[in-house]
Design an enzyme around this catalytic site. Structure first.
Site, mmCIF file in Angstrom:
data_model
loop_
_atom_site.group_PDB
_atom_site.id
_atom_site.type_symbol
_atom_site.label_atom_id
_atom_site.label_comp_id
_atom_site.label_asym_id
_atom_site.label_seq_id
_atom_site.Cartn_x
_atom_site.Cartn_y
_atom_site.Cartn_z
ATOM 1 N N ARG A 137 -6.702 -15.146 -42.076
ATOM 2 C CA ARG A 137 -7.378 -14.103 -42.637
ATOM 3 C C ARG A 137 -7.203 -13.881 -44.091
ATOM 4 O O ARG A 137 -5.965 -13.470 -44.349
ATOM 5 C CB ARG A 137 -7.456 -12.899 -41.871
ATOM 6 C CG ARG A 137 -8.504 -11.737 -42.264
ATOM 7 C CD ARG A 137 -9.937 -12.220 -42.243
ATOM 8 N NE ARG A 137 -10.777 -11.081 -42.387
ATOM 9 C CZ ARG A 137 -11.997 -10.998 -42.401
ATOM 10 N NH1 ARG A 137 -12.772 -12.083 -42.162
ATOM 11 N NH2 ARG A 137 -12.895 -10.003 -42.542
ATOM 12 N N GLY A 164 0.838 -1.176 -0.069
ATOM 13 C CA GLY A 164 -0.021 -0.199 -0.118
ATOM 14 C C GLY A 164 0.712 1.145 0.011
ATOM 15 O O GLY A 164 1.310 1.805 0.992
ATOM 16 N N ILE A 199 -4.820 -0.463 -4.956
ATOM 17 C CA ILE A 199 -3.863 -1.671 -4.485
ATOM 18 C C ILE A 199 -4.266 -2.862 -4.672
ATOM 19 O O ILE A 199 -5.136 -3.663 -4.542
ATOM 20 C CB ILE A 199 -4.058 -1.428 -2.767
ATOM 21 C CG1 ILE A 199 -3.884 -0.163 -2.193
ATOM 22 C CG2 ILE A 199 -2.883 -2.648 -2.092
ATOM 23 C CD1 ILE A 199 -2.364 0.492 -2.747
ATOM 24 N N THR A 219 0.226 4.045 -2.937
ATOM 25 C CA THR A 219 -0.388 4.999 -3.539
ATOM 26 C C THR A 219 -1.663 5.665 -2.964
ATOM 27 O O THR A 219 -2.330 4.841 -1.994
ATOM 28 C CB THR A 219 -1.053 4.498 -4.804
ATOM 29 O OG1 THR A 219 0.336 4.277 -5.846
ATOM 30 C CG2 THR A 219 -1.663 5.640 -5.757
ATOM 31 N N GLU A 221 3.900 1.646 -11.553
ATOM 32 C CA GLU A 221 5.139 1.563 -11.015
ATOM 33 C C GLU A 221 5.842 2.698 -11.525
ATOM 34 O O GLU A 221 6.915 2.441 -12.011
ATOM 35 C CB GLU A 221 5.612 0.135 -11.499
ATOM 36 C CG GLU A 221 4.971 -1.108 -10.904
ATOM 37 C CD GLU A 221 5.785 -1.731 -9.703
ATOM 38 O OE1 GLU A 221 7.073 -1.304 -9.607
ATOM 39 O OE2 GLU A 221 5.290 -2.684 -9.157
ATOM 40 N N ALA A 233 -0.983 11.083 -3.284
ATOM 41 C CA ALA A 233 0.404 10.639 -3.249
ATOM 42 C C ALA A 233 0.546 9.763 -4.355
ATOM 43 O O ALA A 233 0.523 8.387 -3.978
ATOM 44 C CB ALA A 233 0.886 10.109 -1.872
ATOM 45 N N GLY A 234 0.656 9.851 -5.645
ATOM 46 C CA GLY A 234 0.761 8.849 -6.577
ATOM 47 C C GLY A 234 2.179 9.002 -6.908
ATOM 48 O O GLY A 234 3.164 8.344 -6.230
ATOM 49 N N SER A 237 5.071 6.942 -17.605
ATOM 50 C CA SER A 237 6.152 7.047 -18.392
ATOM 51 C C SER A 237 6.953 8.667 -18.201
ATOM 52 O O SER A 237 8.180 8.535 -18.295
ATOM 53 C CB SER A 237 5.635 7.164 -19.719
ATOM 54 O OG SER A 237 5.094 5.947 -20.121
#
Length: 385
Positions: free
Chosen positions: A274, A128, A161, A130, A369, A134-135, A372
């Site tokens: 195809r 736990g 989570i 995030t 995580e 608070a990211g 970018s």
């Protein structure tokens, strides 16, 4: 652990990869679409993963592990993700975010108590970090843990989570402010057993993708755990979870590589069967070149995470390489999912085809995580910018 440009994996890694590939195709693939559609957690698959030893891959045998390493985990995650990203993230989070913090920073007593359950898949752990405010700015943690006699009293909340609300969930490691230090907040990590009074698990999120992955918000209201549930040194929580995130980025890069390769494999099969205008669509250069570019992306992503893992296992600095791998691989997954959907045409917009699931699932790889943009920031910093 092979250097990234070696043409062949050592036998033990190759055997692991082939074993998990067979498992993914024979056990995971037949039920993936159903669990995705029903938004149901694949308990039966997780049980078989535990029996296969996947949750214990990077841990010593004394804790119920397989005695392998983190690269072996990455290979397993890659093969699972080619078929189903939800089951791949269940393994990745259960190992790198659930069990690894206990292994890396726990006391002997904490390892002995928790790891035998977590490494066998008998139990799942969650991490736990995030919060609503608070990211990417993880230092903005507002959840608090204050001492009261021999206990910590925890108040606050977490969001997004993974593995936090299943019937297998036994442990949630959280970050919390435990005081003020010279540089600001003192952040520590606390072990919270599932079912502790004061812990509220919110209903599962309605997500765009990863529908068979378990994801919840958490709230802590005067939750009490013993002081012995401090994980690692007090005030080292911020540094410790940064290490865990650096390692996790390699595993997420492996997951993204698997997703990118899965899109290639599905596109090849479809392009060979195809037909349009009297011949297989793969005979047209427009389609063949698109798939060739997809394969190039998957190849580069694989080399990037191999390199980061090699540095990590050699105990050399790997933070920048982990960020590069995560950035390159997540973008490869998203780009390949978009191209695969285009190759499948109208069928690519139908959930009965796995490329549609990859299209929905892959976007989170550019966010979780570390976004970018965070990876670009870390890479730029490593160059003195």
């Amino acid at each position: 652990m092979p250097e990234p440009l070696q043409s062949e994996l050592p036998d033990e890694y190759r055997l692991l990869r082939e074993t998990v590939r067979d498992f993914a195709r024979q056990v995971v693939a037949p039920v993936a679409a159903r669990h995705d559609e029903e938004h149901s957690f694949p308990y039966e698959v997780v049980a078989e993963m535990g029996a296969l030893g996947l949750f214990g891959l990077p841990f010593p045998e004394e804790y119920g592990g397989a005695g392998g390493d983190y690269f072996g985990l990455c290979l397993a995650v890659e093969e699972l993700a080619a078929v189903d990203q939800s089951i791949a993230i269940t393994l990745e989070a259960g190992v790198s975010l659930g069990a690894m913090p206990v292994y890396r920073f726990g006391t002997d007593a904490q390892r002995a108590e928790w790891l035998p359950q977590l490494t066998t898949g008998e139990a799942l752990g969650a991490f736990g970090l995030t919060e609503p405010d608070a990211g990417s700015d993880a230092a903005g943690t507002r959840t608090t843990a204050r001492e009261d006699g021999d206990e910590w009293v925890v108040n606050g909340s977490k969001q997004f989570i993974t593995n936090s609300g299943t019937s297998l969930t036994r442990l949630i490691t959280i970050t919390a402010v435990t005081g003020r230090g010279e540089d600001g907040k003192e952040i520590s990590t606390i072990l919270v057993p599932a079912g502790t009074p004061g812990l509220t698990v919110s209903p599962p999120y309605s997500k765009v993708g990863w529908n068979a992955s378990d994801t919840h918000g958490l709230a802590f209201t005067d939750l009490r755990v013993p002081r012995s549930h401090l994980l690692g040194e007090r005030g080292r929580g911020y540094a410790n979870f940064l290490r865990i995130l650096d390692e996790g980025r390699i595993a997420i890069a492996a997951l993204a590589t698997g997703a990118a390769q899965g899109c290639v494999d599905e596109s090849i099969r479809y392009a060979q069967t195809r037909t349009a205008f009297g011949q297989a669509i793969g005979s047209y250069q427009a389609i063949a070149f698109k798939i060739a570019r997809m394969q190039a992306r998957a190849h580069v992503a694989r080399q990037a995470y191999y390199r980061a893992a090699a540095l990590m296992l050699a105990d050399k600095p790997f933070k920048t390489e982990a960020s590069i791998a995560k950035l390159v691989a997540s973008e490869a997954a998203m780009d390949n999912a978009r191209d695969a959907t285009q190759i499948f045409g109208g069928n690519g917009f139908m959930n009965e085809y796995s490329v549609a699931r990859h299209y929905r699932d892959s976007k989170i790889l550019e966010i979780g995580e570390g976004t970018s943009e965070v990876q670009l920031m870390l890479i730029a910093r490593s160059m003195g910018l």
